[in-house]
Design a protein around this motif. Structure first.
Motif, mmCIF file in Angstrom:
data_model
loop_
_atom_site.group_PDB
_atom_site.id
_atom_site.type_symbol
_atom_site.label_atom_id
_atom_site.label_comp_id
_atom_site.label_asym_id
_atom_site.label_seq_id
_atom_site.Cartn_x
_atom_site.Cartn_y
_atom_site.Cartn_z
ATOM 1 N N THR A 1 32.816 -31.951 -44.623
ATOM 2 C CA THR A 1 31.840 -30.783 -45.495
ATOM 3 C C THR A 1 31.099 -31.247 -46.562
ATOM 4 O OG1 THR A 1 33.497 -28.976 -44.458
ATOM 5 C CG2 THR A 1 31.752 -28.360 -45.949
ATOM 6 N N VAL A 2 30.087 -31.162 -46.641
ATOM 7 C CA VAL A 2 29.441 -31.336 -48.148
ATOM 8 C C VAL A 2 28.398 -29.938 -48.396
ATOM 9 C CG1 VAL A 2 27.077 -33.140 -48.685
ATOM 10 C CG2 VAL A 2 28.478 -33.659 -46.891
ATOM 11 N N GLN B 1 15.708 -43.313 -55.356
ATOM 12 C CA GLN B 1 15.452 -44.635 -54.634
ATOM 13 C C GLN B 1 16.744 -45.177 -54.662
ATOM 14 O OE1 GLN B 1 12.860 -47.335 -56.304
ATOM 15 N NE2 GLN B 1 11.147 -45.711 -56.577
ATOM 16 N N SER B 2 17.286 -45.930 -54.953
ATOM 17 C CA SER B 2 19.012 -46.188 -54.705
ATOM 18 C C SER B 2 20.086 -45.664 -55.770
ATOM 19 C CB SER B 2 19.122 -48.137 -54.948
ATOM 20 O OG SER B 2 18.301 -47.519 -56.225
ATOM 21 N N VAL C 1 23.738 -33.915 -58.303
ATOM 22 C CA VAL C 1 24.376 -34.892 -58.165
ATOM 23 C C VAL C 1 22.979 -35.489 -57.228
ATOM 24 C CG1 VAL C 1 26.647 -34.483 -57.955
ATOM 25 C CG2 VAL C 1 25.851 -34.175 -55.458
ATOM 26 N N GLU C 2 23.110 -36.486 -57.449
ATOM 27 C CA GLU C 2 21.688 -37.210 -56.081
ATOM 28 C C GLU C 2 22.467 -37.956 -55.806
ATOM 29 O OE1 GLU C 2 17.956 -39.545 -56.790
ATOM 30 O OE2 GLU C 2 18.614 -38.565 -57.721
ATOM 31 N N PHE C 3 22.787 -38.720 -54.415
ATOM 32 C CA PHE C 3 23.620 -39.789 -53.427
ATOM 33 C C PHE C 3 22.156 -40.296 -52.563
ATOM 34 C CE2 PHE C 3 26.819 -37.072 -54.091
ATOM 35 C CZ PHE C 3 28.443 -38.132 -54.936
ATOM 36 N N GLY D 1 25.070 -48.651 -61.224
ATOM 37 C CA GLY D 1 24.315 -49.886 -61.831
ATOM 38 C C GLY D 1 23.030 -50.126 -61.319
ATOM 39 N N ASN D 2 23.072 -49.228 -59.965
ATOM 40 C CA ASN D 2 21.274 -49.835 -59.110
ATOM 41 C C ASN D 2 20.164 -48.292 -59.232
ATOM 42 O OD1 ASN D 2 23.197 -48.496 -57.312
ATOM 43 N ND2 ASN D 2 22.412 -49.038 -55.898
ATOM 44 N N TYR D 3 21.168 -47.416 -60.086
ATOM 45 C CA TYR D 3 20.222 -45.732 -60.074
ATOM 46 C C TYR D 3 19.450 -46.213 -60.397
ATOM 47 C CZ TYR D 3 19.305 -40.801 -60.066
ATOM 48 O OH TYR D 3 18.311 -39.734 -60.077
#
Length: 96
Positions: free
Chosen positions: A95-96, A74-75, A85-87, A68-70
């Motif tokens: 492992t990433v 930034q967040s 993906v974006e975190f 909800g805060n994407y």
């Protein structure tokens, strides 16, 4: 103190308090006239607009999902159907 009406059509109405029996949602429509339910009586996913949703079984997503805060760069987080993906501001172990 009790009124029984077999059939009624009310163009505009307001209920401040009340008790309702079983509700059939098959007659609800979006602003564009699209029914909220499918032919099988299930609520169409694109008609659901909620702050929180709990899924009892494994979820399948057919569009991108995000917190909800994407805000890009930034967040929050976002998982796209193309596999990217974006975190933002995360801590990962392993492992990433």
């Amino acid at each position: 103190d009790v009124v029984y009406i077999n059939n009624a059509m009310i163009r505009n109405g307001s209920i401040q308090e009340g008790q309702l029996g079983p509700i059939t949602i098959g007659k609800f429509f979006l602003d564009d006239g699209t029914p909220v339910t499918t032919a099988g009586g299930l609520i169409r996913a694109e008609a659901i607009d909620v702050d929180n949703l709990s899924v009892a079984e494994a979820a399948r997503f057919y569009d991108d999902v995000q917190s909800g805060n994407y805000i890009a760069g930034q967040s929050g987080w976002r998982i796209r159907q193309n596999g990217s993906v974006e975190f933002n501001d995360g801590q990962f172990n392993g492992t990433v």
